[in-house]
Design a protein around this motif. Structure first.
Motif, mmCIF file in Angstrom:
data_model
loop_
_atom_site.group_PDB
_atom_site.id
_atom_site.type_symbol
_atom_site.label_atom_id
_atom_site.label_comp_id
_atom_site.label_asym_id
_atom_site.label_seq_id
_atom_site.Cartn_x
_atom_site.Cartn_y
_atom_site.Cartn_z
ATOM 1 N N ILE A 134 10.553 8.099 4.689
ATOM 2 C CA ILE A 134 9.158 8.487 4.907
ATOM 3 C C ILE A 134 8.609 9.185 3.665
ATOM 4 O O ILE A 134 7.516 8.869 3.183
ATOM 5 C CB ILE A 134 9.049 9.421 6.138
ATOM 6 C CG1 ILE A 134 9.409 8.647 7.410
ATOM 7 C CG2 ILE A 134 7.663 10.009 6.246
ATOM 8 C CD1 ILE A 134 9.614 9.523 8.633
ATOM 9 N N ARG A 135 9.402 10.126 3.141
ATOM 10 C CA ARG A 135 8.960 10.855 1.960
ATOM 11 C C ARG A 135 8.754 9.904 0.790
ATOM 12 O O ARG A 135 7.746 9.963 0.086
ATOM 13 C CB ARG A 135 9.991 11.922 1.584
ATOM 14 C CG ARG A 135 9.654 12.664 0.298
ATOM 15 C CD ARG A 135 10.586 13.838 0.056
ATOM 16 N NE ARG A 135 11.941 13.572 0.498
ATOM 17 C CZ ARG A 135 12.598 14.292 1.400
ATOM 18 N NH1 ARG A 135 12.044 15.336 1.942
ATOM 19 N NH2 ARG A 135 13.824 13.963 1.746
ATOM 20 N N GLY A 136 9.732 9.014 0.594
ATOM 21 C CA GLY A 136 9.637 8.073 -0.517
ATOM 22 C C GLY A 136 8.412 7.189 -0.379
ATOM 23 O O GLY A 136 7.647 7.000 -1.329
ATOM 24 N N PHE A 137 8.205 6.685 0.823
ATOM 25 C CA PHE A 137 7.070 5.793 1.068
ATOM 26 C C PHE A 137 5.746 6.492 0.779
ATOM 27 O O PHE A 137 4.900 5.981 0.043
ATOM 28 C CB PHE A 137 7.103 5.299 2.511
ATOM 29 C CG PHE A 137 5.947 4.424 2.876
ATOM 30 C CD1 PHE A 137 5.856 3.124 2.389
ATOM 31 C CD2 PHE A 137 4.936 4.901 3.696
ATOM 32 C CE1 PHE A 137 4.784 2.317 2.717
ATOM 33 C CE2 PHE A 137 3.850 4.105 4.028
ATOM 34 C CZ PHE A 137 3.778 2.808 3.538
ATOM 35 N N LEU A 138 5.579 7.691 1.326
ATOM 36 C CA LEU A 138 4.324 8.417 1.117
ATOM 37 C C LEU A 138 4.091 8.695 -0.362
ATOM 38 O O LEU A 138 2.984 8.521 -0.874
ATOM 39 C CB LEU A 138 4.332 9.731 1.912
ATOM 40 C CG LEU A 138 4.285 9.590 3.440
ATOM 41 C CD1 LEU A 138 4.363 10.963 4.100
ATOM 42 C CD2 LEU A 138 3.010 8.865 3.875
ATOM 43 N N GLY A 139 5.147 9.109 -1.035
ATOM 44 C CA GLY A 139 5.015 9.398 -2.465
ATOM 45 C C GLY A 139 4.605 8.165 -3.249
ATOM 46 O O GLY A 139 3.735 8.223 -4.120
ATOM 47 N N GLU A 140 5.210 7.039 -2.908
ATOM 48 C CA GLU A 140 4.895 5.806 -3.637
ATOM 49 C C GLU A 140 3.477 5.345 -3.343
ATOM 50 O O GLU A 140 2.789 4.832 -4.227
ATOM 51 C CB GLU A 140 5.911 4.726 -3.256
ATOM 52 C CG GLU A 140 7.293 4.994 -3.830
ATOM 53 C CD GLU A 140 8.366 4.112 -3.184
ATOM 54 O OE1 GLU A 140 9.274 3.687 -3.907
ATOM 55 O OE2 GLU A 140 8.311 3.860 -1.967
ATOM 56 N N VAL A 141 3.043 5.505 -2.096
ATOM 57 C CA VAL A 141 1.676 5.098 -1.756
ATOM 58 C C VAL A 141 0.672 5.963 -2.518
ATOM 59 O O VAL A 141 -0.318 5.465 -3.046
ATOM 60 C CB VAL A 141 1.417 5.210 -0.241
ATOM 61 C CG1 VAL A 141 -0.060 5.046 0.059
ATOM 62 C CG2 VAL A 141 2.226 4.167 0.512
ATOM 63 N N ARG A 142 0.960 7.262 -2.571
ATOM 64 C CA ARG A 142 0.056 8.143 -3.306
ATOM 65 C C ARG A 142 -0.056 7.677 -4.750
ATOM 66 O O ARG A 142 -1.143 7.546 -5.307
ATOM 67 C CB ARG A 142 0.555 9.581 -3.277
ATOM 68 C CG ARG A 142 -0.336 10.514 -4.076
ATOM 69 C CD ARG A 142 0.182 11.912 -4.122
ATOM 70 N NE ARG A 142 1.567 11.964 -4.594
ATOM 71 C CZ ARG A 142 2.217 13.078 -4.867
ATOM 72 N NH1 ARG A 142 1.625 14.225 -4.683
ATOM 73 N NH2 ARG A 142 3.447 13.051 -5.292
ATOM 74 N N GLU A 143 1.091 7.394 -5.318
ATOM 75 C CA GLU A 143 1.165 6.887 -6.692
ATOM 76 C C GLU A 143 0.325 5.617 -6.841
ATOM 77 O O GLU A 143 -0.521 5.504 -7.718
ATOM 78 C CB GLU A 143 2.632 6.558 -7.002
ATOM 79 C CG GLU A 143 2.934 6.314 -8.453
ATOM 80 C CD GLU A 143 3.229 7.623 -9.157
ATOM 81 O OE1 GLU A 143 3.348 7.601 -10.381
ATOM 82 O OE2 GLU A 143 3.316 8.679 -8.471
ATOM 83 N N ALA A 144 0.568 4.674 -5.938
ATOM 84 C CA ALA A 144 -0.111 3.378 -6.010
ATOM 85 C C ALA A 144 -1.619 3.544 -5.879
ATOM 86 O O ALA A 144 -2.390 2.925 -6.609
ATOM 87 C CB ALA A 144 0.416 2.455 -4.913
ATOM 88 N N ALA A 145 -2.070 4.393 -4.951
ATOM 89 C CA ALA A 145 -3.499 4.589 -4.742
ATOM 90 C C ALA A 145 -4.136 5.238 -5.967
ATOM 91 O O ALA A 145 -5.263 4.929 -6.330
ATOM 92 C CB ALA A 145 -3.745 5.447 -3.508
ATOM 93 N N GLY A 146 -3.404 6.127 -6.602
ATOM 94 C CA GLY A 146 -3.934 6.806 -7.773
ATOM 95 C C GLY A 146 -4.079 5.890 -8.970
ATOM 96 O O GLY A 146 -4.987 6.050 -9.773
ATOM 97 N N GLU A 147 -3.196 4.901 -9.048
ATOM 98 C CA GLU A 147 -3.201 4.026 -10.226
ATOM 99 C C GLU A 147 -3.859 2.686 -9.965
ATOM 100 O O GLU A 147 -3.913 1.847 -10.858
ATOM 101 C CB GLU A 147 -1.757 3.762 -10.682
ATOM 102 C CG GLU A 147 -1.071 4.976 -11.259
ATOM 103 C CD GLU A 147 0.312 4.603 -11.763
ATOM 104 O OE1 GLU A 147 0.769 3.483 -11.445
ATOM 105 O OE2 GLU A 147 0.904 5.410 -12.484
ATOM 106 N N ALA A 148 -4.352 2.496 -8.749
ATOM 107 C CA ALA A 148 -4.780 1.159 -8.339
ATOM 108 C C ALA A 148 -5.989 0.643 -9.104
ATOM 109 O O ALA A 148 -6.458 -0.452 -8.849
ATOM 110 C CB ALA A 148 -5.074 1.135 -6.840
ATOM 111 N N ASP A 149 -6.495 1.430 -10.057
ATOM 112 C CA ASP A 149 -7.660 0.988 -10.820
ATOM 113 C C ASP A 149 -7.304 -0.089 -11.823
ATOM 114 O O ASP A 149 -7.659 -1.240 -11.684
ATOM 115 C CB ASP A 149 -8.276 2.171 -11.559
ATOM 116 C CG ASP A 149 -9.096 3.012 -10.632
ATOM 117 O OD1 ASP A 149 -10.070 2.481 -10.110
ATOM 118 O OD2 ASP A 149 -8.738 4.177 -10.430
ATOM 119 N N ARG A 150 -6.589 0.356 -12.858
ATOM 120 C CA ARG A 150 -6.237 -0.579 -13.935
ATOM 121 C C ARG A 150 -5.417 -1.734 -13.368
ATOM 122 O O ARG A 150 -4.400 -1.536 -12.714
ATOM 123 C CB ARG A 150 -5.422 0.147 -14.999
ATOM 124 C CG ARG A 150 -4.460 1.120 -14.362
ATOM 125 C CD ARG A 150 -4.028 2.195 -15.324
ATOM 126 N NE ARG A 150 -3.764 3.429 -14.591
ATOM 127 C CZ ARG A 150 -3.974 4.631 -15.104
ATOM 128 N NH1 ARG A 150 -4.438 4.746 -16.312
ATOM 129 N NH2 ARG A 150 -3.718 5.711 -14.416
#
Lengths: 153, 153
Positions: A134-150
């Motif tokens: 759960i922790r890993g998933f949430l962390g990765e989603v946060r990462e992905a959402a933050g970088e989803a621009d470029r």
DNA sequence: CCCTATTATCTCGCTGAGCGAGATACTCGC
DNA sequence: GCGAGTATCTCGCTCAGCGAGATAATAGGG
């Protein structure tokens, strides 16, 4: 209609959770005569407080996506309601530090406490490996959402 | 300061994810000259579409927490931008059905597609039991956030 | 059938959040 | 201590969303 991938269930759940949490904040806002943005601001301020970082007007506005005029109006509003104080920074007197009032913190804890407690309780119901997932998933989603621009990495 | 419970990390991650996803929607909104509420409306409309449910003006407004006047203004905006169509309901001609334009759907997929794809990819990286934990956790949080009003159960 | 109560949406006038432009206050390198 | 740069604030404006009430359609009792 193409057969839906089973992973999409997680995607929809994730979105449903953000919608539900957003509505919950909105209830807090309207119950205390505030606007959604004010709540987001208080959350950002309490985050900074927990991380022991100083929060300035500028950084707050940037975190919320407001321009300087909107930020000033926001802080005016919060200050008028007694939720924050403006304090001139000593090292650089152009900056204005925003400090959360203790009573606003308590207000937030009183409202969000039960939900937070419920989530803590939920987490306790999972074993170590599940929590790690759960922790890993949430962390990765946060990462992905933050970088989803470029488009490219 | 009391020693922080380790479960709080999940709570903070969860909040960080909702903040990040919110900012991502906001980018979509501003890139297409829309307001956050318009994006939330489109999401609600596409949700209804996927579930094969009809969406009326009233239900849309309720889902977003707007009153009738605000809802009319919202639908006016979306219709003017060509994202939705108003269609009088045949069974009950007081109702106005809101239909999403195909092009708006494509617009949304073009923007959110990459992030969704990334999340699907992430989910594939976990084994069955881990995915079950993630799914269970998200479902329970949604539940908890939706019911967090009434103090008693 | 008509008349009334109810429900769904829309119109009007208003408040206030947030924006763009530019003013003001302070810092720093020269 | 002057000019460039940075942080915040002021002013005037636009428009999202609200409250009140109008309008249109349905449902039910007489």
């Amino acid at each position: 209609m193409p057969s839906p991938e089973p992973e999409m269930e997680i995607v929809h759940l994730l979105r449903a959770v953000t919608v539900e949490l957003g509505l919950h904040s909105a209830r807090f806002a309207s119950r205390h005569g505030m606007h959604p943005t004010d709540v987001r601001a208080l959350i950002a301020l309490m985050d900074a407080r927990r991380a022991d970082e100083e929060m300035t007007a500028g950084r707050l506005g940037a975190a919320l996506g407001l321009n300087s005029a909107g930020t000033t109006a926001l802080v005016d509003r919060l200050e008028r309601a007694g939720h924050v104080r403006r304090v001139r920074a000593e090292e650089d007197r152009r900056k204005v530090l925003i400090e959360v009032d203790e009573r606003a913190v308590e207000l937030g804890q009183a409202f969000f406490g039960p939900l937070i407690g419920r989530v803590v309780e939920l987490v306790r119901g999972y074993d170590e490996r599940e929590v790690a997932a759960i922790r890993g998933f949430l962390g990765e989603v946060r990462e992905a959402a933050g970088e989803a621009d470029r488009p490219a990495r």
